[in-house]
Motif scaffolding. Structure first.
Motif, PDB file in Angstrom:
ATOM      1  N   ALA A 556     108.628  51.267  75.305  1.00 48.40           N
ATOM      2  CA  ALA A 556     108.982  52.652  74.977  1.00 48.40           C
ATOM      3  C   ALA A 556     110.269  52.998  75.721  1.00 48.40           C
ATOM      4  CB  ALA A 556     107.867  53.613  75.362  1.00 48.40           C
ATOM      5  N   LYS A 557     111.079  53.846  75.133  1.00 44.85           N
ATOM      6  CA  LYS A 557     112.342  54.220  75.767  1.00 44.85           C
ATOM      7  C   LYS A 557     112.111  55.010  77.048  1.00 44.85           C
ATOM      8  CE  LYS A 557     114.949  52.612  72.387  1.00 44.85           C
ATOM      9  NZ  LYS A 557     113.930  52.209  71.430  1.00 44.85           N
ATOM     10  N   TRP A 558     110.931  55.641  77.186  1.00 40.00           N
ATOM     11  CA  TRP A 558     110.660  56.428  78.387  1.00 40.00           C
ATOM     12  C   TRP A 558     110.010  55.601  79.493  1.00 40.00           C
ATOM     13  CZ3 TRP A 558     105.520  55.692  78.342  1.00 40.00           C
ATOM     14  CH2 TRP A 558     104.842  55.706  77.121  1.00 40.00           C
ATOM     15  N   CYS A 559     109.803  54.318  79.282  1.00 40.68           N
ATOM     16  CA  CYS A 559     109.178  53.445  80.275  1.00 40.68           C
ATOM     17  C   CYS A 559     110.274  52.671  81.024  1.00 40.68           C
ATOM     18  CB  CYS A 559     108.206  52.488  79.591  1.00 40.68           C
ATOM     19  SG  CYS A 559     107.551  51.222  80.682  1.00 40.68           S
ATOM     20  N   ILE A 560     110.551  53.076  82.257  1.00 45.42           N
ATOM     21  CA  ILE A 560     111.613  52.432  83.019  1.00 45.42           C
ATOM     22  C   ILE A 560     111.262  50.978  83.319  1.00 45.42           C
ATOM     23  CG2 ILE A 560     112.853  52.468  85.220  1.00 45.42           C
ATOM     24  CD1 ILE A 560     112.806  55.420  85.186  1.00 45.42           C
ATOM     25  N   THR A 561     109.998  50.695  83.587  1.00 44.19           N
ATOM     26  CA  THR A 561     109.599  49.310  83.818  1.00 44.19           C
ATOM     27  C   THR A 561     109.906  48.448  82.602  1.00 44.19           C
ATOM     28  OG1 THR A 561     107.789  50.160  85.171  1.00 44.19           O
ATOM     29  CG2 THR A 561     107.698  47.832  84.565  1.00 44.19           C
ATOM     30  N   CYS A 562     109.651  49.001  81.414  1.00 37.79           N
ATOM     31  CA  CYS A 562     109.964  48.277  80.179  1.00 37.79           C
ATOM     32  C   CYS A 562     111.457  47.978  80.092  1.00 37.79           C
ATOM     33  CB  CYS A 562     109.531  49.086  78.958  1.00 37.79           C
ATOM     34  SG  CYS A 562     107.798  49.578  78.943  1.00 37.79           S
ATOM     35  N   LEU A 563     112.278  48.992  80.398  1.00 32.16           N
ATOM     36  CA  LEU A 563     113.731  48.827  80.297  1.00 32.16           C
ATOM     37  C   LEU A 563     114.240  47.835  81.330  1.00 32.16           C
ATOM     38  CD1 LEU A 563     114.743  52.566  79.748  1.00 32.16           C
ATOM     39  CD2 LEU A 563     114.153  50.824  78.057  1.00 32.16           C
ATOM     40  N   ASP A 590     107.514  49.618  69.299  1.00 30.58           N
ATOM     41  CA  ASP A 590     108.129  50.759  69.981  1.00 30.58           C
ATOM     42  C   ASP A 590     107.158  51.937  69.999  1.00 30.58           C
ATOM     43  OD1 ASP A 590     109.684  52.763  70.990  1.00 30.58           O
ATOM     44  OD2 ASP A 590     111.461  52.214  69.852  1.00 30.58           O
ATOM     45  N   TRP A 591     106.815  52.365  71.205  1.00 30.48           N
ATOM     46  CA  TRP A 591     105.836  53.452  71.402  1.00 30.48           C
ATOM     47  C   TRP A 591     106.530  54.719  71.909  1.00 30.48           C
ATOM     48  CZ3 TRP A 591     101.360  54.158  75.327  1.00 30.48           C
ATOM     49  CH2 TRP A 591     100.232  54.673  74.688  1.00 30.48           C
ATOM     50  N   THR A 592     107.867  54.808  71.731  1.00 33.00           N
ATOM     51  CA  THR A 592     108.612  55.965  72.219  1.00 33.00           C
ATOM     52  C   THR A 592     108.049  57.253  71.630  1.00 33.00           C
ATOM     53  OG1 THR A 592     110.602  54.627  72.446  1.00 33.00           O
ATOM     54  CG2 THR A 592     110.884  57.015  72.393  1.00 33.00           C
ATOM     55  N   ASN A 593     107.822  57.244  70.337  1.00 32.17           N
ATOM     56  CA  ASN A 593     107.135  58.345  69.661  1.00 32.17           C
ATOM     57  C   ASN A 593     105.717  57.899  69.327  1.00 32.17           C
ATOM     58  OD1 ASN A 593     109.371  60.091  69.637  1.00 32.17           O
ATOM     59  ND2 ASN A 593     110.202  59.023  67.852  1.00 32.17           N
ATOM     60  N   ARG A 594     104.860  58.839  69.092  1.00 31.77           N
ATOM     61  CA  ARG A 594     103.485  58.503  68.736  1.00 31.77           C
ATOM     62  C   ARG A 594     103.464  57.662  67.473  1.00 31.77           C
ATOM     63  NH1 ARG A 594      99.492  63.558  68.944  1.00 31.77           N
ATOM     64  NH2 ARG A 594      98.133  61.893  68.212  1.00 31.77           N
ATOM     65  N   ASP A 595     102.775  56.544  67.541  1.00 31.28           N
ATOM     66  CA  ASP A 595     102.704  55.609  66.424  1.00 31.28           C
ATOM     67  C   ASP A 595     101.294  55.024  66.399  1.00 31.28           C
ATOM     68  OD1 ASP A 595     102.800  53.153  64.881  1.00 31.28           O
ATOM     69  OD2 ASP A 595     104.981  53.371  64.896  1.00 31.28           O
ATOM     70  N   LYS A 596     100.529  55.369  65.384  1.00 25.94           N
ATOM     71  CA  LYS A 596      99.124  54.936  65.321  1.00 25.94           C
ATOM     72  C   LYS A 596      99.011  53.425  65.273  1.00 25.94           C
ATOM     73  CE  LYS A 596      94.786  55.639  62.820  1.00 25.94           C
ATOM     74  NZ  LYS A 596      94.442  54.202  62.803  1.00 25.94           N
ATOM     75  N   ASP A 597      99.912  52.754  64.543  1.00 26.23           N
ATOM     76  CA  ASP A 597      99.828  51.296  64.433  1.00 26.23           C
ATOM     77  C   ASP A 597     100.009  50.632  65.795  1.00 26.23           C
ATOM     78  OD1 ASP A 597      99.381  51.456  61.738  1.00 26.23           O
ATOM     79  OD2 ASP A 597     101.485  51.165  61.192  1.00 26.23           O
ATOM     80  N   VAL A 598     100.959  51.147  66.574  1.00 24.09           N
ATOM     81  CA  VAL A 598     101.200  50.572  67.898  1.00 24.09           C
ATOM     82  C   VAL A 598     100.033  50.880  68.830  1.00 24.09           C
ATOM     83  CG1 VAL A 598     102.738  50.574  69.905  1.00 24.09           C
ATOM     84  CG2 VAL A 598     103.699  50.675  67.598  1.00 24.09           C
ATOM     85  N   THR A 599      99.512  52.106  68.763  1.00 22.98           N
ATOM     86  CA  THR A 599      98.366  52.469  69.600  1.00 22.98           C
ATOM     87  C   THR A 599      97.155  51.603  69.279  1.00 22.98           C
ATOM     88  OG1 THR A 599      99.155  54.753  69.649  1.00 22.98           O
ATOM     89  CG2 THR A 599      96.899  54.369  70.368  1.00 22.98           C
ATOM     90  N   ASP A 600      96.913  51.375  67.986  1.00 25.29           N
ATOM     91  CA  ASP A 600      95.799  50.516  67.589  1.00 25.29           C
ATOM     92  C   ASP A 600      96.016  49.090  68.076  1.00 25.29           C
ATOM     93  OD1 ASP A 600      94.586  52.630  66.349  1.00 25.29           O
ATOM     94  OD2 ASP A 600      95.231  52.097  64.320  1.00 25.29           O
ATOM     95  N   ALA A 601      97.264  48.634  68.021  1.00 20.39           N
ATOM     96  CA  ALA A 601      97.565  47.275  68.475  1.00 20.39           C
ATOM     97  C   ALA A 601      97.343  47.141  69.978  1.00 20.39           C
ATOM     98  CB  ALA A 601      99.001  46.908  68.119  1.00 20.39           C
ATOM     99  N   LEU A 602      97.754  48.161  70.745  1.00 21.07           N
ATOM    100  CA  LEU A 602      97.493  48.137  72.188  1.00 21.07           C
ATOM    101  C   LEU A 602      95.993  48.058  72.459  1.00 21.07           C
ATOM    102  CD1 LEU A 602     100.050  50.820  73.424  1.00 21.07           C
ATOM    103  CD2 LEU A 602     100.012  48.425  74.132  1.00 21.07           C
ATOM    104  N   ALA A 603      95.218  48.856  71.730  1.00 22.18           N
ATOM    105  CA  ALA A 603      93.765  48.838  71.901  1.00 22.18           C
ATOM    106  C   ALA A 603      93.188  47.477  71.525  1.00 22.18           C
ATOM    107  CB  ALA A 603      93.125  49.936  71.055  1.00 22.18           C
TER     108      ALA A 603
END
Length: 640
Positions: A556-563, A590-603
């Protein structure tokens, strides 16, 4: 398999009546040097035209094992072949639930100790039941494949006749063995089950009336009766909605599945229970939050959460806030009562903030929202507010504005109560800024809480908050230790403030970049497609099904560790060379904005926070999860 289900239903009713009343039985035995076989046949009243129930017991010797109906990657099923009197037929064979064996990288399903087979011999009742009186001869050939370091096909022939005289030994054997056999046979229930095939994977949904799949269960798996369908070596992803619905996702070897039946096996501490499933084909099914069946005790998870909280203090996403707190500690004069009170209030602010975020998470998820850790930075409004706050702090550190610093212990004539409030707000605010990042151990600990009850969920978050608050709380409780290290107040403090303004400014730039990408998500996604493919579940499943290597970057763009990982490792020439050399398909989720597909994949991978790095090597359908802090060396180690 409706026929199998009816047989199972009959067997369940039969077991309840198996020992009721007087019965006659006959018992025969035979053995090889590898397997002993016992057969007991029971016919109520011993009439020649009554149904005959048969139980066969196989007992393996010296490390030999035999096989279930589906032997897995190799082997032959154990079966019974009957030679029956005229007018009789045999029902389906009912087998004990199997164990899982791994031999020479082959997964096999079978029995290493004892196996039971149950069947019924059913007369065709047409006309007069006494049409064919007299003794009836039955012959059963039981065959199996016995394997240890080699495999040997074997069989025995067992003959018996009915009616039989009362046989006390046979009667006792019947009762004793049925008592032992009953827990090993699959349970028949009224659960509804469905299946679908998509992207090289089998997805099964099970609907119950409130069965708790997370209570006292160590592992859940599905084994089909059909051979050569699933990838037996691949991991099965089990999800649970918390109220009785289960999902099981399994990589396939053969996607042509016209019918499906099998066993859902629930493994407890020292035992296991199999449930008969005959799923119906359905086009759309659900994937639920995963149940974490890793071999982590709750104590270990709490310890990992505590360690993750401590390490979080030193992650780049929280560093600016901690430096401001360090300045406030350096500026304050030593006052034992005041410092200890502020330390405890800072501690309370951190704990309250963690609990508030945890409560919001669990509430929204209970309402069906697909959100995870750091969800607040998916809001452009929240990011904008953070930018304004950090900009004010930046101006204060440069002495451009003289607003009262809400994070300093003492600026001008601030009342003692306001100082206490500032200490609490400092702790509360520090968690809000830290929440986008996930440190080592923290991802596993938070992922463990998925689908867990409240009494597990909150203690893990409490341990995380205590670990996060502890370092600066200790400094507040024992400030003289810090005073011994720091020089006396002077010009160096002004210089240090200017230095600390740099990471604050970089944080503002970072937040601005996050906001820009949130507003221009479509443009950002198009830019990513130049080299990285956007995450696509179906495409990933199709590639892994044909053993193509896949690397997924959950970011995600807001995750400094990711960057930081992206700059140091994912953009390094070492990583790009590995991608070209091994022809790795790389995806960016990319989870910068809410994304159901990415959230489901994380789960799906047992997480609800970023960063997360998943690698499928291609040799099998299995994957590995990489550490949350990456270097080119770590990438090379896991990918090689």
């Amino acid at each position: 398999m409706p026929k199998r289900f009816l047989s199972a239903a009959f067997f369940t009713v039969f077991l309840a009546l198996a020992c009721a009343g007087e019965s006659r039985a006959v018992m025969v035995e035979d053995k090889t040097d590898k397997v002993s076989v016992s057969l007991v046949a029971k016919a109520d009243g011993a009439a020649p035209n009554e149904e005959v129930d048969v139980l066969v017991k196989l007992r393996m010797h010296d490390g030999w094992h035999t096989y279930w109906a589906n032997p897995g990657d190799a082997g032959l099923a154990t079966n019974i072949r009957w030679r029956l009197p005229e007018g009789y037929r045999s029902s389906d064979v009912w087998l004990s639930k199997p164990d899982r064996f791994l031999f020479e990288e082959l997964v096999q399903y079978g029995y290493g100790d004892t196996a039971y087979l149950k069947t019924s011999l059913i007369p065709e009742k047409t006309g007069n039941s006494k049409k064919n009186p007299g003794e009836k001869m039955f012959s059963a050939t039981v065959s199996w494949l016995a394997c240890r370091d080699v495999c040997v096909p074997e069989s025995v022939k067992l003959d018996f006749s009915l009616p039989a005289d009362q046989n006390d030994d046979a009667g006792r054997f019947w009762k004793e063995e049925f008592d032992k056999a009953l827990p090993t046979f699959p349970v028949v229930n009224d659960w509804k089950s469905y299946y679908t095939v998509s992207g090289g994977r089998l997805l099964i949904n099970v609907e119950t009336s409130g069965f708790d799949f997370a209570k006292n269960i160590k592992k859940i798996s599905f084994i089909p009766y059909q051979k050569d369908k699933i990838d037996n070596k691949a991991g099965q992803k089990v999800g649970y909605d918390g109220s009785g619905a289960l999902s099981v996702e399994i990589p396939l070897e053969d996607t042509d599945i016209s019918e499906l039946s099998g066993l859902l096996i629930l493994e407890q501490e020292n035992s296991g229970t199999a449930y008969e499933l005959t799923p119906v084909l359905r086009e759309k099914l659900q994937v639920y939050n995963p149940i974490n069946y890793d071999d982590y005790s709750l104590f270990l998870v709490i310890l990992m959460a505590f360690a993750g909280g401590v390490i979080l203090n030193f992650m780049p996403c929280i560093f600016p806030i901690l430096t401001i707190k360090a300045i406030s500690l350096a500026q304050s004069s030593y006052n034992k009562q005041k410092n200890r009170m502020e330390a405890l209030l800072y501690f309370a602010g951190v704990v309250v903030s963690f609990f508030l975020i945890a409560t919001v998470l669990i509430f929204l998820r209970s309402k069906g929202e697909q959100i995870g850790w750091g969800f607040q930075l998916q809001s452009p409004v929240f990011v904008g507010i953070m930018m304004v706050i950090f900009f004010i702090i930046f101006l204060m550190l440069l002495d451009i504005v003289n607003l009262k610093n809400p994070f300093a212990s003492r600026v001008g004539r601030i009342s003692f109560k306001k100082q206490q409030l500032n200490a609490f707000v400092t702790g509360f605010f520090a968690v809000l800024i830290a929440s986008p990042c996930t440190g080592p151990f923290m991802g596993i600990a938070i992922g463990y809480t998925l689908a867990k009850p409240i009494y597990i969920y909150y203690p893990v978050f409490l341990a995380l908050s205590v670990g996060y608050a502890l370092p600066f709380t200790l400094i507040g409780l024992f400030p003289h230790a810090l005073h011994k290290i720091l020089p006396k107040p002077g010009k160096w403090m002004e210089i240090l403030k200017k230095i600390f303004a740099v990471p604050v400014f970089l944080t503002i730039v970072w937040l601005g970049w996050v906001l820009f990408n949130q507003i221009n998500a479509a443009a950002a996604k198009k830019y990513e497609e130049v080299f990285w493919q956007p995450y696509d579940k179906e495409k990933v499943a199709a590639l892994t099904a044909v053993r193509q290597p896949v690397f997924i970057d959950f970011t995600a763009k807001w995750c400094i560790t990711c960057l930081a990982n992206e700059k140091m490792a994912l953009q390094s020439e070492e990583f790009l060379s590995l991608v070209r050399e091994r022809k790795i398909n790389i995806f960016k989720a990319d989870w910068t904005n809410r994304d159901k597909d990415v959230t489901d994949a994380l789960a799906y991978y047992g997480r609800n926070s970023v960063p997360l790095y998943v690698y499928y090597g291609g040799e099998t359908a299995n994957y590995v999860i990489l550490p949350q802090l990456l270097t080119p060396g770590i990438l090379k180690q896991y990918i090689k």
